[in-house]
Design an enzyme around this catalytic site. Structure first.
Site, PDB file in Angstrom:
ATOM      1  N   SER A 174       0.836  -1.195   0.000  1.00  0.00           N
ATOM      2  CA  SER A 174       0.000   0.000   0.000  1.00  0.00           C
ATOM      3  C   SER A 174       0.876   1.252   0.000  1.00  0.00           C
ATOM      4  O   SER A 174       1.721   1.411  -0.883  1.00  0.00           O
ATOM      5  CB  SER A 174      -0.955  -0.038   1.200  1.00  0.00           C
ATOM      6  OG  SER A 174      -1.971   0.914   1.086  1.00  0.00           O
ATOM      7  N   HIS A 204      -7.493  -5.514  -0.613  1.00  0.00           N
ATOM      8  CA  HIS A 204      -6.254  -4.747  -0.564  1.00  0.00           C
ATOM      9  C   HIS A 204      -5.260  -5.406   0.404  1.00  0.00           C
ATOM     10  O   HIS A 204      -5.585  -5.707   1.550  1.00  0.00           O
ATOM     11  CB  HIS A 204      -6.594  -3.325  -0.089  1.00  0.00           C
ATOM     12  CG  HIS A 204      -5.459  -2.383  -0.068  1.00  0.00           C
ATOM     13  ND1 HIS A 204      -4.782  -1.981  -1.201  1.00  0.00           N
ATOM     14  CD2 HIS A 204      -4.867  -1.714   0.959  1.00  0.00           C
ATOM     15  CE1 HIS A 204      -3.846  -1.112  -0.879  1.00  0.00           C
ATOM     16  NE2 HIS A 204      -3.864  -0.949   0.427  1.00  0.00           N
ATOM     17  N   GLU A 219      -9.665  -3.871  -6.417  1.00  0.00           N
ATOM     18  CA  GLU A 219      -9.131  -2.748  -5.629  1.00  0.00           C
ATOM     19  C   GLU A 219      -9.331  -1.409  -6.343  1.00  0.00           C
ATOM     20  O   GLU A 219      -9.138  -1.314  -7.562  1.00  0.00           O
ATOM     21  CB  GLU A 219      -7.626  -2.932  -5.398  1.00  0.00           C
ATOM     22  CG  GLU A 219      -7.255  -4.078  -4.492  1.00  0.00           C
ATOM     23  CD  GLU A 219      -5.795  -3.982  -4.068  1.00  0.00           C
ATOM     24  OE1 GLU A 219      -5.407  -2.924  -3.543  1.00  0.00           O
ATOM     25  OE2 GLU A 219      -5.061  -4.958  -4.274  1.00  0.00           O
TER      26      GLU A 219
END
Length: 323
Positions: free
Chosen positions: A156, A280, A250
């Protein structure tokens, strides 16, 4: 899609996503909820966890997971080392929240892993996290760890940070690491990716509009298109091999797709896996979700290939696969 991953998506849609629909971001609440919900796996047998959170530990402030016996790789080769940058939008989470990924990578790749406790926004805005990651890498090299045995990894925001770190090292003339491993990386803080809108409602974890709101906490007055904050706007030429994973639903899928496309155009070896309907950073759910375990298997295989020189010996290539 396993029943375990379906259950995880159900949980995220009901417990996490509603927080991202709210018009503002409560940083302290996000940190408190994450700390409260964190499940910490046991240290694997035969491995040692060393916490280094004192101010004097900087620039290697964070956590080490290493083999307890200190065994070397076959034929006297250097043990692979992973510099890991955790996710959390640059404003929450920590090495402790990401131990499931870090422990899984260490044991599968037989690598020493340093999980970096970089400074968080909004107390420390860009470029604080980037400065911390660069300093950590340079300290690893200064300690005698060969650059070609190091993979910089992250998920991320940490995935974007890992890639930005490699870019900054290249531009500064530092020796390049063996590769970069990116789980669902956040690479466009301007939030211009098409899947921000097309996957809004499909993503069980985030609402699309939440991405731009989170970016302001880290950026401050920095333009969202700064390539060291948003690597999707960077020239990727000269980078080491990349391995990217993202879920098909996502909102940040396009952040991975465009990096893979740009890497291919720049002649950079890039492997890109799109996993159907995975949330995610689903490797965080290891060992409970079968897909998380398989993803870590693939990621560890990349670490072994990159640090053995197997990728560098081949011609640059780009491959996308649907899993």
């Amino acid at each position: 899609m396993s029943w375990q991953s379906a259950l995880a998506c159900w949980y995220l849609r009901r417990q996490f996503r509603p927080e991202t629909v709210k018009p503002g971001i409560n940083v302290e609440r996000a940190r408190a909820l994450t700390a409260k919900r964190t499940w910490s796996p046991r240290v694997p047998g035969g491995w040692h966890l060393r916490e280094a959170y004192a101010a004097s530990d900087a620039p290697l402030r964070g956590e080490w997971i290493e083999r307890a016996d200190g065994a070397a790789s076959p034929a006297g080769a250097a043990v692979p080392t992973i510099l890991y940058c955790h996710g959390g939008g640059y404003y929450f989470c920590s090495p402790r929240t990401h131990r499931s990924i870090v422990f899984g990578l260490a044991t599968r790749a037989q690598a020493s892993v340093f999980s970096l406790d970089y400074r968080l926004a909004p107390e420390h805005r860009y470029p604080a996290a980037l400065e911390d990651a660069i300093a950590a890498y340079r300290q690893l090299v200064a300690r005698g760890i060969p650059p070609d045995s190091i993979v910089i990894a992250g998920d991320s925001a940490g995935g974007g940070l890992a890639l930005a770190t490699v870019l900054a090292l290249r531009d500064a003339g530092d020796p390049m690491p063996a590769g970069a491993l990116l789980f669902s990386p956040w690479t466009d803080l301007a939030a211009t990716g098409a899947t921000i809108r097309s996957n809004d409602g499909l993503d069980p974890m985030f609402s699309g509009p939440a991405i731009a709101r989170a970016a302001t906490l880290y950026l401050g007055d920095t333009p969202a298109t700064d390539p060291y904050a948003s690597p999707v706007y960077a020239d990727l030429r000269g980078l080491p091999p990349l391995f990217i994973m993202a879920g098909s639903t996502e909102v940040l899928l396009d952040d991975s797709q465009r990096i893979a496309d740009n890497a291919s155009a720049a002649g950079v070896d890039c492997e890109f896996e799109v996993w159907k309907k995975m949330p995610h950073v689903w490797p965080l759910f290891a060992p409970f979700i079968p897909e998380a375990n398989r993803a870590l298997d693939d990621a560890a295989a990349f670490v072994r290939r990159a640090t053995s020189g197997a990728i560098h010996a081949a011609q640059p290539s780009s491959a996308m696969s649907i899993v």
